[in-house]
Write a protein that holds these residues in place. Structure first.
Motif, PDB file in Angstrom:
ATOM      1  N   ILE A  48       0.862  -1.188   0.000  1.00 53.31           N
ATOM      2  CA  ILE A  48       0.000   0.000   0.000  1.00 53.31           C
ATOM      3  C   ILE A  48       0.898   1.238   0.000  1.00 53.31           C
ATOM      4  O   ILE A  48       1.895   1.263   0.727  1.00 53.31           O
ATOM      5  CB  ILE A  48      -0.857   0.062   1.291  1.00 53.31           C
ATOM      6  CG1 ILE A  48      -1.472  -1.291   1.639  1.00 53.31           C
ATOM      7  CG2 ILE A  48      -1.868   1.199   1.269  1.00 53.31           C
ATOM      8  CD1 ILE A  48      -2.813  -1.560   1.092  1.00 53.31           C
ATOM      9  N   ALA A  49       0.548   2.247  -0.789  1.00 53.25           N
ATOM     10  CA  ALA A  49       1.240   3.544  -0.715  1.00 53.25           C
ATOM     11  C   ALA A  49       0.180   4.630  -0.828  1.00 53.25           C
ATOM     12  O   ALA A  49      -0.729   4.515  -1.663  1.00 53.25           O
ATOM     13  CB  ALA A  49       2.273   3.678  -1.837  1.00 53.25           C
ATOM     14  N   ASP A  50       0.288   5.630   0.003  1.00 50.33           N
ATOM     15  CA  ASP A  50      -0.693   6.728   0.043  1.00 50.33           C
ATOM     16  C   ASP A  50      -2.125   6.192   0.151  1.00 50.33           C
ATOM     17  O   ASP A  50      -3.042   6.687  -0.520  1.00 50.33           O
ATOM     18  CB  ASP A  50      -0.568   7.623  -1.207  1.00 50.33           C
ATOM     19  CG  ASP A  50       0.787   8.293  -1.269  1.00 50.33           C
ATOM     20  OD1 ASP A  50       1.339   8.575  -0.175  1.00 50.33           O
ATOM     21  OD2 ASP A  50       1.314   8.496  -2.380  1.00 50.33           O
ATOM     22  N   GLY A  51      -2.300   5.131   0.925  1.00 52.89           N
ATOM     23  CA  GLY A  51      -3.640   4.622   1.213  1.00 52.89           C
ATOM     24  C   GLY A  51      -4.243   3.764   0.119  1.00 52.89           C
ATOM     25  O   GLY A  51      -5.384   3.334   0.240  1.00 52.89           O
ATOM     26  N   ARG A  52      -3.499   3.491  -0.965  1.00 56.42           N
ATOM     27  CA  ARG A  52      -4.088   2.590  -1.973  1.00 56.42           C
ATOM     28  C   ARG A  52      -3.088   1.516  -2.397  1.00 56.42           C
ATOM     29  O   ARG A  52      -1.888   1.630  -2.168  1.00 56.42           O
ATOM     30  CB  ARG A  52      -4.649   3.352  -3.167  1.00 56.42           C
ATOM     31  CG  ARG A  52      -3.706   4.160  -4.013  1.00 56.42           C
ATOM     32  CD  ARG A  52      -4.374   4.496  -5.337  1.00 56.42           C
ATOM     33  NE  ARG A  52      -4.742   3.280  -6.037  1.00 56.42           N
ATOM     34  CZ  ARG A  52      -5.970   2.980  -6.466  1.00 56.42           C
ATOM     35  NH1 ARG A  52      -6.941   3.830  -6.324  1.00 56.42           N
ATOM     36  NH2 ARG A  52      -6.213   1.827  -7.076  1.00 56.42           N
ATOM     37  N   VAL A  53      -3.624   0.461  -3.005  1.00 56.53           N
ATOM     38  CA  VAL A  53      -2.806  -0.696  -3.376  1.00 56.53           C
ATOM     39  C   VAL A  53      -1.814  -0.343  -4.487  1.00 56.53           C
ATOM     40  O   VAL A  53      -2.181   0.359  -5.440  1.00 56.53           O
ATOM     41  CB  VAL A  53      -3.747  -1.837  -3.855  1.00 56.53           C
ATOM     42  CG1 VAL A  53      -3.022  -2.820  -4.740  1.00 56.53           C
ATOM     43  CG2 VAL A  53      -4.357  -2.558  -2.666  1.00 56.53           C
ATOM     44  N   VAL A  54      -0.579  -0.831  -4.333  1.00 56.12           N
ATOM     45  CA  VAL A  54       0.412  -0.629  -5.409  1.00 56.12           C
ATOM     46  C   VAL A  54       1.028  -1.952  -5.866  1.00 56.12           C
ATOM     47  O   VAL A  54       1.853  -1.975  -6.775  1.00 56.12           O
ATOM     48  CB  VAL A  54       1.523   0.362  -4.988  1.00 56.12           C
ATOM     49  CG1 VAL A  54       0.976   1.771  -4.865  1.00 56.12           C
ATOM     50  CG2 VAL A  54       2.204  -0.068  -3.684  1.00 56.12           C
ATOM     51  N   GLY A  55       0.657  -3.065  -5.224  1.00 60.20           N
ATOM     52  CA  GLY A  55       1.199  -4.358  -5.663  1.00 60.20           C
ATOM     53  C   GLY A  55       1.256  -5.347  -4.519  1.00 60.20           C
ATOM     54  O   GLY A  55       0.547  -5.196  -3.524  1.00 60.20           O
ATOM     55  N   VAL A  56       2.084  -6.377  -4.707  1.00 63.93           N
ATOM     56  CA  VAL A  56       2.231  -7.397  -3.655  1.00 63.93           C
ATOM     57  C   VAL A  56       3.705  -7.717  -3.447  1.00 63.93           C
ATOM     58  O   VAL A  56       4.521  -7.560  -4.362  1.00 63.93           O
ATOM     59  CB  VAL A  56       1.490  -8.721  -4.015  1.00 63.93           C
ATOM     60  CG1 VAL A  56       0.004  -8.490  -4.230  1.00 63.93           C
ATOM     61  CG2 VAL A  56       2.112  -9.412  -5.230  1.00 63.93           C
ATOM     62  N   THR A  57       4.013  -8.176  -2.241  1.00 71.89           N
ATOM     63  CA  THR A  57       5.353  -8.677  -1.941  1.00 71.89           C
ATOM     64  C   THR A  57       5.237 -10.174  -1.687  1.00 71.89           C
ATOM     65  O   THR A  57       4.287 -10.619  -1.027  1.00 71.89           O
ATOM     66  CB  THR A  57       5.930  -7.959  -0.700  1.00 71.89           C
ATOM     67  OG1 THR A  57       6.088  -6.582  -1.039  1.00 71.89           O
ATOM     68  CG2 THR A  57       7.280  -8.532  -0.290  1.00 71.89           C
TER      69      THR A  57
END
Ligand code: FAD
Length: 353
Positions: free
Chosen positions: A171-180
């Motif tokens: 999550i970045a800035d409150g929204r999804v950006v990917g997965v680890t």
């Protein structure tokens, strides 16, 4: 660095069907699977397409009916695109309802069998005194279906990462950006949790799925056509395959993430099958196994967006995930694209718990 429109966590029948639906609409899709695609619940399933179970919660009925109707086209498309057969069978089901559901059995639109029509339909069944109904239900081979779905997804250009679990939704800035994962990270603006019984192990939004164990047995029928219908009775269900295999299922157990079978249970299923079809005493046992259904507190699937923008859930299909795969793929693809799905999904909202 490569990025995708949508990352799907979990390559069971739900994740695979959704990946295909999204790809058909032009999205770039990555399926991230902990093991091999289609080796968990979707591999363990019997493949009955029960669109009118007397136990189906009423909120689920419209989706069950819609998905059952979608099946011939869904299966045909997978067969054509993968070059594999999925053994969709249309001989119907003979249902012996449990005593508490017998009064409702007419609701499923089947035909009550007389002693003669019972014998004509399935001569190998032992005569019984309980009433029985013949229902227009199909069955499919879930292992063949997931293999065909996996092949179709690859053929359509869906990317796969296998053998590496997702450990975190980024999550970045409150929204999804990917997965680890344990080995790397993948970037996408949308992520869908399709991790079946394991969905609750993945944050950021807590999904209350739990594993519900089912043990099954597979016999080789003494003749390929010994049984044609699926047989559902309170003791066991029997699902014939066109190649002469017969599945006998299944237990419903709260046993955590344990997937071991136990001899006494398998023997009990075997005895129940022989009681229903005496000629099965000659049948060879091919295999037994257990799988973990994704259960939820209210018995309904969890479908839709979460409060975290870009993060979606499609899981909790419990005993009906094979049946519900086509409709789930359709409504979730709509939701992910920002369209209004043709079914009301409020009863399945991830936020209801
Ligand atoms: C014995 C038995 C009989 C059944 N019979 C029927 C039937 O007759 N008809 C019917 O409609 N349904 C049946 N079901 C139910 C059906 O199998 C399930 O509802 C359906 O398979 C669920 O599909 P899924 O894709 O959500 O889950 P799964 O097939 O379990 O897939 C989830 C995937 O997520 C992966 N995963 C988990 N965690 C992670 C992670 N952290 N990172 C990456 N990947 C992860 C898993 O490895 C798995 O491949 C049966 C189930 C069982 C066990």
């Amino acid at each position: 660095m490569k990025t995708w429109d949508v990352i799907i966590v979990g390559g069971g029948i739900i994740g695979l069907s959704l990946a295909i639906a999204l790809r058909k609409r032009g999205a770039t899709v990555l399926v991230v699977e902990r093991g091999e695609p289609g080796r968990e619940a979707s591999h363990a399933a019997g493949g009955m397409l029960v669109d009118c179970s007397l136990e189906t919660p009423s909120a689920l009925q419209p989706l069950a009916t819609a998905s059952a109707r979608m099946y011939p086209e869904f299966a045909h498309e997978l067969e054509v695109e993968s070059g594999m057969k999925v053994d969709l069978r249309d001989y119907g089901t003979i249902l012996f309802p449990s005593p508490e559901h017998a009064a409702d059995a007419d609701r499923c639109g089947g035909i009550q069998l007389t002693a003669k029509s019972f014998l004509d339909s399935e001569p190998a069944l032992a005569p019984v005194n309980e009433p029985s109904w013949c229902l227009k239900e199909r069955s499919v081979d879930p292992r063949a279906l997931t293999a065909a779905a996996s092949q179709t997804a690859k053929h359509r250009g869906v990317d796969f990462s296998s053998g590496d679990p997702v450990t975190q939704i980024d999550i970045a800035d409150g929204r999804v950006v990917g997965v680890t994962t344990t080995k790397t990270s993948f970037i996408a603006g949308k992520v869908v949790n399709c991790a079946g019984a394991w969905a609750g192990q993945i944050g950021p939004f807590s999904v209350p799925t739990r594993p519900v164990k089912g043990q099954m047995l597979c016999l080789v029928m003494p003749s390929r056509t010994l049984l044609r219908h699926v047989i559902r009775s309170p003791q066991a269900y029997l699902i014939p395959r066109s190649d002469g295999r017969l599945l006998v299922g299944a237990t419903v157990e709260e046993a955590g993430f344990d997937k071991k079978t136990d001899t006494a249970t398998i023997q009990r299923l075997h005895r129940a099958a022989i009681e229903m079809v005496p000629k099965l005493s000659d049948a060879r046992i091919l295999e037994d196994w257990a799988g973990l259904r994704p259960g939820t507190p209210d018995g309904l699937p969890i479908l839709g967006p979460t409060p975290t923008p870009g993060y979606f859930v499609a899981t909790g299909h419990f005993r009906d995930g094979i049946l519900l795969a086509p409709v789930t793929a359709k409504v979730m693809a709509d939701v992910i694209e920002g369209r209004v799905p043709e079914h009301d999904l409020r009863a399945f909202s991830p936020s209801r718990f």
